[in-house]
Scaffold this motif. Structure first.
Motif, PDB file in Angstrom:
ATOM      1  N   ASN A  91     -22.039 -25.024  12.678  1.00  0.00           N
ATOM      2  CA  ASN A  91     -21.897 -24.226  11.470  1.00  0.00           C
ATOM      3  C   ASN A  91     -23.253 -24.090  10.798  1.00  0.00           C
ATOM      4  N   ALA A  92     -23.298 -23.265   9.747  1.00  0.00           N
ATOM      5  CA  ALA A  92     -24.567 -22.931   9.108  1.00  0.00           C
ATOM      6  C   ALA A  92     -25.266 -24.151   8.512  1.00  0.00           C
ATOM      7  N   LEU A  93     -24.501 -25.076   7.933  1.00  0.00           N
ATOM      8  CA  LEU A  93     -25.113 -26.249   7.325  1.00  0.00           C
ATOM      9  C   LEU A  93     -25.686 -27.195   8.372  1.00  0.00           C
ATOM     10  N   GLU A  94     -25.012 -27.327   9.503  1.00  0.00           N
ATOM     11  CA  GLU A  94     -25.555 -28.146  10.582  1.00  0.00           C
ATOM     12  C   GLU A  94     -26.862 -27.568  11.101  1.00  0.00           C
ATOM     13  N   VAL A  95     -26.919 -26.260  11.187  1.00  0.00           N
ATOM     14  CA  VAL A  95     -28.156 -25.613  11.638  1.00  0.00           C
ATOM     15  C   VAL A  95     -29.280 -25.873  10.644  1.00  0.00           C
ATOM     16  N   MET A  96     -28.985 -25.812   9.356  1.00  0.00           N
ATOM     17  CA  MET A  96     -30.008 -26.100   8.360  1.00  0.00           C
ATOM     18  C   MET A  96     -30.472 -27.551   8.452  1.00  0.00           C
ATOM     19  N   GLU A  97     -29.559 -28.465   8.717  1.00  0.00           N
ATOM     20  CA  GLU A  97     -29.940 -29.865   8.897  1.00  0.00           C
ATOM     21  C   GLU A  97     -30.899 -30.008  10.071  1.00  0.00           C
ATOM     22  N   ARG A  99     -32.829 -27.631  11.298  1.00  0.00           N
ATOM     23  CA  ARG A  99     -34.105 -26.997  10.937  1.00  0.00           C
ATOM     24  C   ARG A  99     -34.959 -27.958  10.112  1.00  0.00           C
ATOM     25  N   LEU A 100     -34.326 -28.718   9.228  1.00  0.00           N
ATOM     26  CA  LEU A 100     -35.064 -29.683   8.416  1.00  0.00           C
ATOM     27  C   LEU A 100     -35.690 -30.782   9.272  1.00  0.00           C
ATOM     28  N   CYS A 101     -35.098 -31.061  10.400  1.00  0.00           N
ATOM     29  CA  CYS A 101     -35.646 -32.068  11.308  1.00  0.00           C
ATOM     30  C   CYS A 101     -36.829 -31.523  12.118  1.00  0.00           C
ATOM     31  N   ILE A 102     -36.793 -30.225  12.427  1.00  0.00           N
ATOM     32  CA  ILE A 102     -37.747 -29.650  13.375  1.00  0.00           C
ATOM     33  C   ILE A 102     -38.877 -28.868  12.721  1.00  0.00           C
ATOM     34  N   GLU A 103     -38.553 -27.988  11.781  1.00  0.00           N
ATOM     35  CA  GLU A 103     -39.561 -27.050  11.287  1.00  0.00           C
ATOM     36  C   GLU A 103     -40.685 -27.684  10.467  1.00  0.00           C
ATOM     37  N   PRO A 104     -40.448 -28.744   9.691  1.00  0.00           N
ATOM     38  CA  PRO A 104     -41.593 -29.373   9.027  1.00  0.00           C
ATOM     39  C   PRO A 104     -42.647 -29.869  10.022  1.00  0.00           C
ATOM     40  N   GLU A 105     -42.192 -30.423  11.153  1.00  0.00           N
ATOM     41  CA  GLU A 105     -43.147 -30.891  12.156  1.00  0.00           C
ATOM     42  C   GLU A 105     -43.846 -29.722  12.851  1.00  0.00           C
ATOM     43  N   LEU A 106     -43.125 -28.634  13.050  1.00  0.00           N
ATOM     44  CA  LEU A 106     -43.756 -27.445  13.617  1.00  0.00           C
ATOM     45  C   LEU A 106     -44.843 -26.929  12.672  1.00  0.00           C
ATOM     46  N   MET A 213     -43.016 -26.948   4.013  1.00  0.00           N
ATOM     47  CA  MET A 213     -41.907 -26.424   4.809  1.00  0.00           C
ATOM     48  C   MET A 213     -40.610 -27.143   4.459  1.00  0.00           C
ATOM     49  N   ARG A 214     -40.686 -28.458   4.291  1.00  0.00           N
ATOM     50  CA  ARG A 214     -39.470 -29.209   3.930  1.00  0.00           C
ATOM     51  C   ARG A 214     -38.948 -28.756   2.569  1.00  0.00           C
ATOM     52  N   ASP A 215     -39.833 -28.591   1.600  1.00  0.00           N
ATOM     53  CA  ASP A 215     -39.415 -28.132   0.274  1.00  0.00           C
ATOM     54  C   ASP A 215     -38.717 -26.772   0.375  1.00  0.00           C
ATOM     55  N   HIS A 216     -39.294 -25.880   1.170  1.00  0.00           N
ATOM     56  CA  HIS A 216     -38.721 -24.540   1.327  1.00  0.00           C
ATOM     57  C   HIS A 216     -37.332 -24.607   1.951  1.00  0.00           C
ATOM     58  N   LEU A 217     -37.186 -25.367   3.016  1.00  0.00           N
ATOM     59  CA  LEU A 217     -35.894 -25.445   3.699  1.00  0.00           C
ATOM     60  C   LEU A 217     -34.844 -26.145   2.839  1.00  0.00           C
ATOM     61  N   ALA A 222     -29.819 -25.746  -0.176  1.00  0.00           N
ATOM     62  CA  ALA A 222     -29.011 -25.836  -1.399  1.00  0.00           C
ATOM     63  C   ALA A 222     -28.374 -24.492  -1.728  1.00  0.00           C
ATOM     64  N   ALA A 223     -29.127 -23.409  -1.560  1.00  0.00           N
ATOM     65  CA  ALA A 223     -28.585 -22.078  -1.860  1.00  0.00           C
ATOM     66  C   ALA A 223     -27.452 -21.726  -0.902  1.00  0.00           C
ATOM     67  N   LEU A 224     -27.630 -22.059   0.367  1.00  0.00           N
ATOM     68  CA  LEU A 224     -26.603 -21.779   1.361  1.00  0.00           C
ATOM     69  C   LEU A 224     -25.339 -22.587   1.083  1.00  0.00           C
ATOM     70  N   ARG A 225     -25.510 -23.861   0.761  1.00  0.00           N
ATOM     71  CA  ARG A 225     -24.357 -24.726   0.463  1.00  0.00           C
ATOM     72  C   ARG A 225     -23.588 -24.201  -0.752  1.00  0.00           C
ATOM     73  N   ASP A 226     -24.325 -23.781  -1.785  1.00  0.00           N
ATOM     74  CA  ASP A 226     -23.674 -23.269  -2.991  1.00  0.00           C
ATOM     75  C   ASP A 226     -22.896 -21.994  -2.687  1.00  0.00           C
ATOM     76  N   GLU A 227     -23.452 -21.139  -1.848  1.00  0.00           N
ATOM     77  CA  GLU A 227     -22.782 -19.891  -1.515  1.00  0.00           C
ATOM     78  C   GLU A 227     -21.520 -20.149  -0.700  1.00  0.00           C
ATOM     79  N   LEU A 228     -21.566 -21.106   0.199  1.00  0.00           N
ATOM     80  CA  LEU A 228     -20.390 -21.458   0.995  1.00  0.00           C
ATOM     81  C   LEU A 228     -19.287 -22.028   0.106  1.00  0.00           C
TER      82      LEU A 228
END
Length: 234
Positions: A91-97, A99-106, A213-217, A222-228
């Protein structure tokens, strides 16, 4: 009073191509018309079209695939097709989780390895995202920026993992949810966060790029969770 000299044909073509790209009328894949169609549309020779596209490609604003055509933004990694096998199992929240693990390191690796011309492309993509006026164009340029950061990290396993997430998050229903969560204020915040990421990369500061990157994600999470939550209430 200084009078600006008239633009030559190639500069005029470049301007019109940029207007077309920013219009958001290119479809979900961001595919441009053929060179022949563009030449007819603009009333110029194909040579001017080709030269203008060469320049835009060098800037990272378009990319080409032999036999497929020219597209706005940055290409998706083909390994992302693996994501189709698990899209229905997450689901969308799992994907965001993830991304938080991967994209800051990228982003941190990108800060160490990005070339000057790649930093220029990142700035241009961030600017295009800020200038976008419709949801489709925002998705195009936002995805292109994050994709180029991942590519410039130059780590094949991490890029493959990112590409799977990138493919999954292109799910139309998730795109719709992201569009609903955007407001004028959130777009300003996103632009500020994108700028912080790119400038940290430009400065070669890996830790700062990771944090930005972590701050951005986390903001987008939070915005995605609120919308869901709001959709469930409705």
């Amino acid at each position: 009073m200084n009078v600006m000299p008239p633009k030559g044909p190639q500069q005029q073509v470049r301007t019109r191509l940029l207007d077309l790209i920013k219009s958001g009328d290119l479809g979900s894949e961001g595919k441009l018309p053929t060179e022949r169609a563009l030449a007819d549309r603009f009333g110029v020779g194909r040579r001017f079209i080709r030269q203008a596209l060469d320049g835009l490609e060098a800037e990272g604003l378009v990319w080409r695939r032999q036999g497929k055509g020219t597209f706005a933004g940055q290409p998706a990694d083909p390994m992302g097709d693996l994501a189709a096998k698990i899209t229905g199992e997450t689901n969308a929240l799992e994907v965001m989780e993830a991304r938080l693990c991967i994209e800051p390191e990228l982003a941190a690796l990108c800060a160490k390895r990005a070339l000057p011309e790649e930093v220029t492309r990142l700035r241009m993509l961030a600017q295009r995202q800020w200038e976008a006026t419709d949801a489709q164009a925002m998705e195009l340029w936002d995805g292109s920026l994050h994709r180029l950061i991942a590519q410039c990290a130059r780590n094949r396993p991490l890029l493959t993992a990112y590409s799977m997430l990138d493919k999954i998050r292109s799910n139309p229903s998730w795109v719709r949810i992201r569009a609903k969560s955007r407001t004028e204020t959130s777009l300003q915040v996103t632009n500020s966060e994108h700028t912080a990421i790119v400038e940290a990369i430009a400065a070669g500061h890996a830790d700062a790029a990771r944090i930005a990157m972590r701050d951005h994600l986390e903001t987008r999470f939070a915005a995605l969770r609120d919308e869901l939550v709001a959709e469930q209430i409705e």
